[in-house]
Design a protein around this motif. Structure first.
Motif, PDB file in Angstrom:
ATOM      1  N   ARG A  58     106.470   1.789  18.380  1.00  0.00           N
ATOM      2  CA  ARG A  58     107.739   2.366  18.592  1.00  0.00           C
ATOM      3  C   ARG A  58     107.668   3.693  18.125  1.00  0.00           C
ATOM      4  O   ARG A  58     108.321   4.545  18.581  1.00  0.00           O
TER       5      ARG A  58
ATOM      6  N   SER B 215     118.212   3.202  15.151  1.00  0.00           N
ATOM      7  CA  SER B 215     118.218   1.965  16.040  1.00  0.00           C
ATOM      8  C   SER B 215     117.338   1.613  16.903  1.00  0.00           C
ATOM      9  O   SER B 215     116.948   0.145  16.907  1.00  0.00           O
ATOM     10  N   TYR B 216     116.140   2.444  17.246  1.00  0.00           N
ATOM     11  CA  TYR B 216     115.060   1.769  17.848  1.00  0.00           C
ATOM     12  C   TYR B 216     113.969   1.270  17.009  1.00  0.00           C
ATOM     13  O   TYR B 216     113.346   0.448  17.525  1.00  0.00           O
ATOM     14  N   THR B 217     114.128   1.453  15.879  1.00  0.00           N
ATOM     15  CA  THR B 217     112.945   0.876  14.778  1.00  0.00           C
ATOM     16  C   THR B 217     113.784  -0.094  13.865  1.00  0.00           C
ATOM     17  O   THR B 217     113.110  -0.495  12.883  1.00  0.00           O
TER      18      THR B 217
ATOM     19  N   LEU C  71     108.463   7.053  20.344  1.00  0.00           N
ATOM     20  CA  LEU C  71     109.702   8.100  19.664  1.00  0.00           C
ATOM     21  C   LEU C  71     108.950   9.387  19.619  1.00  0.00           C
ATOM     22  O   LEU C  71     109.658  10.313  20.117  1.00  0.00           O
TER      23      LEU C  71
ATOM     24  N   ALA D 278     119.159   4.371  23.056  1.00  0.00           N
ATOM     25  CA  ALA D 278     118.444   5.029  22.281  1.00  0.00           C
ATOM     26  C   ALA D 278     117.361   6.162  22.988  1.00  0.00           C
ATOM     27  O   ALA D 278     117.154   7.146  22.790  1.00  0.00           O
ATOM     28  N   VAL D 279     116.605   5.278  24.052  1.00  0.00           N
ATOM     29  CA  VAL D 279     115.709   5.814  24.727  1.00  0.00           C
ATOM     30  C   VAL D 279     116.447   7.148  25.538  1.00  0.00           C
ATOM     31  O   VAL D 279     115.792   8.363  25.744  1.00  0.00           O
TER      32      VAL D 279
ATOM     33  N   ALA E 117     119.378   7.473  17.098  1.00  0.00           N
ATOM     34  CA  ALA E 117     118.540   6.755  17.901  1.00  0.00           C
ATOM     35  C   ALA E 117     117.040   6.358  17.513  1.00  0.00           C
ATOM     36  O   ALA E 117     116.797   5.367  17.608  1.00  0.00           O
ATOM     37  N   CYS E 118     116.644   7.215  16.637  1.00  0.00           N
ATOM     38  CA  CYS E 118     115.321   6.753  16.120  1.00  0.00           C
ATOM     39  C   CYS E 118     115.630   5.483  15.236  1.00  0.00           C
ATOM     40  O   CYS E 118     114.607   4.658  15.184  1.00  0.00           O
TER      41      CYS E 118
ATOM     42  N   ARG F  31     118.057  -4.175  16.481  1.00  0.00           N
ATOM     43  CA  ARG F  31     117.961  -3.850  17.849  1.00  0.00           C
ATOM     44  C   ARG F  31     117.805  -4.719  18.947  1.00  0.00           C
ATOM     45  O   ARG F  31     117.560  -5.860  18.665  1.00  0.00           O
TER      46      ARG F  31
ATOM     47  N   ASP G 242     118.341  -0.618  22.934  1.00  0.00           N
ATOM     48  CA  ASP G 242     117.148   0.239  23.233  1.00  0.00           C
ATOM     49  C   ASP G 242     117.135   1.312  24.406  1.00  0.00           C
ATOM     50  O   ASP G 242     116.544   2.358  24.256  1.00  0.00           O
TER      51      ASP G 242
ATOM     52  N   GLY H 108     124.423   2.826  21.277  1.00  0.00           N
ATOM     53  CA  GLY H 108     123.054   2.168  20.825  1.00  0.00           C
ATOM     54  C   GLY H 108     123.082   1.856  19.332  1.00  0.00           C
ATOM     55  O   GLY H 108     123.095   0.453  18.979  1.00  0.00           O
TER      56      GLY H 108
END
Length: 483
Positions: free
Chosen positions: A394, A265-267, A398, A298-299, A262-263, A290, A295, A335
């Motif tokens: 971001r 893919s979000y960044t 996180l 991931a969240v 998650a972290c 991403r 997003d 994600g």
């Protein structure tokens, strides 16, 4: 029965749909026809109209692909009927020797027998597969004349089934033909693969939703893999009852894998900054950077991790926590399966592929092993400290999602805020103190850098331009995490 066992509550479902619609609306085209006064050249790359005459260097579209997913307590019992519905009467059933003695496998066997499905069991799956163990499974698949495949287990089992299924349809191909470039040729998969149903027994890899299969290439002593949307399983059956038998360390390392999925893919870089633009849409990579949809997954995964991860490992029999971590794994898998991951995973392949003697409690393979989730989290504090310089907002988000206090955090402290919070979590979980605890020393840094650099599928998704000096710094800081 605890109310929390209903993983996908109606309210959560509505919130997720609304978030998706808002994200799509926020990414909608603002072309001159809809926004007077805007010229096409003034728009950011992801909003531009693209014509055949445009000379563009980065991508302008993204795709969302995943397995069909069924989530439910006791859903394992439906696998036999699923095969009947697809006209499949003979399957190759993948698992490992430990799982053969446990409830998830026996429940699957019963479901197959109840529908008169003929099956052969392949239990020689290697934890952290190699090209040799993959090839053993491929040989068995090609001899069996199977109509479909079923995998019951963790990421190693599911990845082995994916690759056996692939080469069942491509017996003439060389093993490296479909392996990611630059190690392999990365050829497209054009033939229709036979049905594959995956039944995960861990809450972490997300392999039940993705088109990836990772292995150790023994000739290089490093990890690489296959990555193609065509490898996505036909169906994932996510039964929370199947994860209740995980040993504590397996649950911990699986959960840390979800967290990093998650972290990272979000960044990852945005899809509209990734290059090159595919000359054919079928060549657009599964890991494309991403995007608004990744997003959301991931969240939502991180919200569940923050609430349920520690509960799930403190009391393995906590059925609600186990169910929610299974859901987090699915969300994280969808994600990162579309956005991709970057430096934590890229370096982890060098780490786990270079193991010497380490083997943690709760694992009983006949070889040294650094479990995937453990190898990934080792560098996470150092990685996100660096990512904070280019993705401060971001990283702060996180940290907040994981429970850190983020009031009044300065932009320049964003990476350190997330890094410090990850260290605290690792300490709570009694994670070994850095690479030195896994048997590495500073003298190994050049070797680990050399083995990381070929992981271009991952390193190119880093928002920090990847250089040998950046990797050296991250690995050096990861020798001891709790300073």
């Amino acid at each position: 029965m605890k109310r929390g066992i209903n993983i996908l509550r109606t309210r959560s479902r509505i919130e997720l749909i609304n978030d998706t619609l808002r994200a799509i609306a926020g990414n909608s085209c603002r072309c001159p026809a809809h926004s007077p006064g805007l010229s096409n050249s003034s728009l950011s790359p992801q909003h531009r109209h693209v014509s055949s005459s445009d000379n563009i260097s980065t991508d302008y579209a993204y795709e969302v692909a995943s397995s069909n997913v069924r989530i439910g307590r006791g859903a394992t019992r439906e696998v036999g009927k699923d095969l009947v519905n697809r006209g499949v009467k003979r399957v190759m059933l993948f698992t490992d020797k430990n799982l053969m003695l446990q409830t998830p496998f026996s429940a699957t066997e019963k479901a197959l027998r109840d529908e008169n499905i003929e099956f052969d069991v392949f239990s020689e799956v290697r934890v952290e597969p190699t090209d040799y163990s993959f090839k053993e499974a491929i040989d068995r698949a090609q001899l069996g004349q199977y109509e479909g495949f079923v995998a019951v287990g963790g990421g190693s089992v599911m990845d082995t089934a994916k690759v056996a299924r692939l080469f069942d349809m491509y017996p003439e191909k060389d093993f490296l033909d479909f392996v990611n470039q630059p190690i392999g040729k990365g050829e497209p998969i054009l033939r229709q693969l036979k049905p594959l149903i995956c039944i995960p027994t861990t809450s972490g890899t997300g392999s039940e939703t993705t088109g990836m299969a990772i292995f150790d290439l023994k000739s290089m002593n490093a990890k690489t893999g296959f990555s193609n949307r065509a490898l996505c399983p036909t169906l994932a059956i996510v039964d929370p009852l199947n994860t209740l038998s995980m040993p504590k360390n397996v649950a911990i390392y699986s959960g840390l894998d979800v967290l990093c999925h998650a972290c990272e893919s979000y960044t990852a870089i945005p899809y509209y900054k990734r290059s090159p633009v595919p000359v054919n849409p079928m060549l657009r990579p599964a890991h494309q950077g991403r995007n608004p949809i990744s997003d959301i997954w991931a969240v939502e995964a991180l919200k569940l991790i923050n609430k349920y991860f520690l509960r799930s490992v403190d009391t393995i029999e906590d059925e609600e926590a186990s169910a929610q971590m299974s859901f987090a794994s699915v969300l994280g898998g969808i994600g990162f399966g579309n956005a991709g991951v970057h430096l934590c995973h890229a370096i982890s392949y060098a780490i786990s592929g270079s193991v010497r003697k380490f083997c943690p409690p709760g694992y009983s393979p006949d070889h040294p092993i650094i479990p995937h989730g453990l190898s990934v989290i080792m560098t996470a504090p150092a990685v996100f400290n660096e990512i904070g310089y280019v993705e401060p907002d971001r990283c702060i988000q996180l940290a907040g999602l994981l429970g850190a206090r983020i009031n009044n955090i300065k932009t320049e402290d964003a990476g350190r805020c997330l890094s410090d919070h990850l260290c605290k979590l690792m300490n709570k979980l009694d994670i070994p103190n850095g690479l030195s605890a896994l048997g590495f020393s500073p003298e190994d840094i050049p070797m680990l850098v050399k083995k990381t650099l070929p992981q271009e599928r991952l390193t190119k998704l880093s928002s920090n331009p990847v250089t040998p000096s950046l990797l050296e710094s991250i690995i050096h800081k990861s020798m001891n995490v709790y300073n």
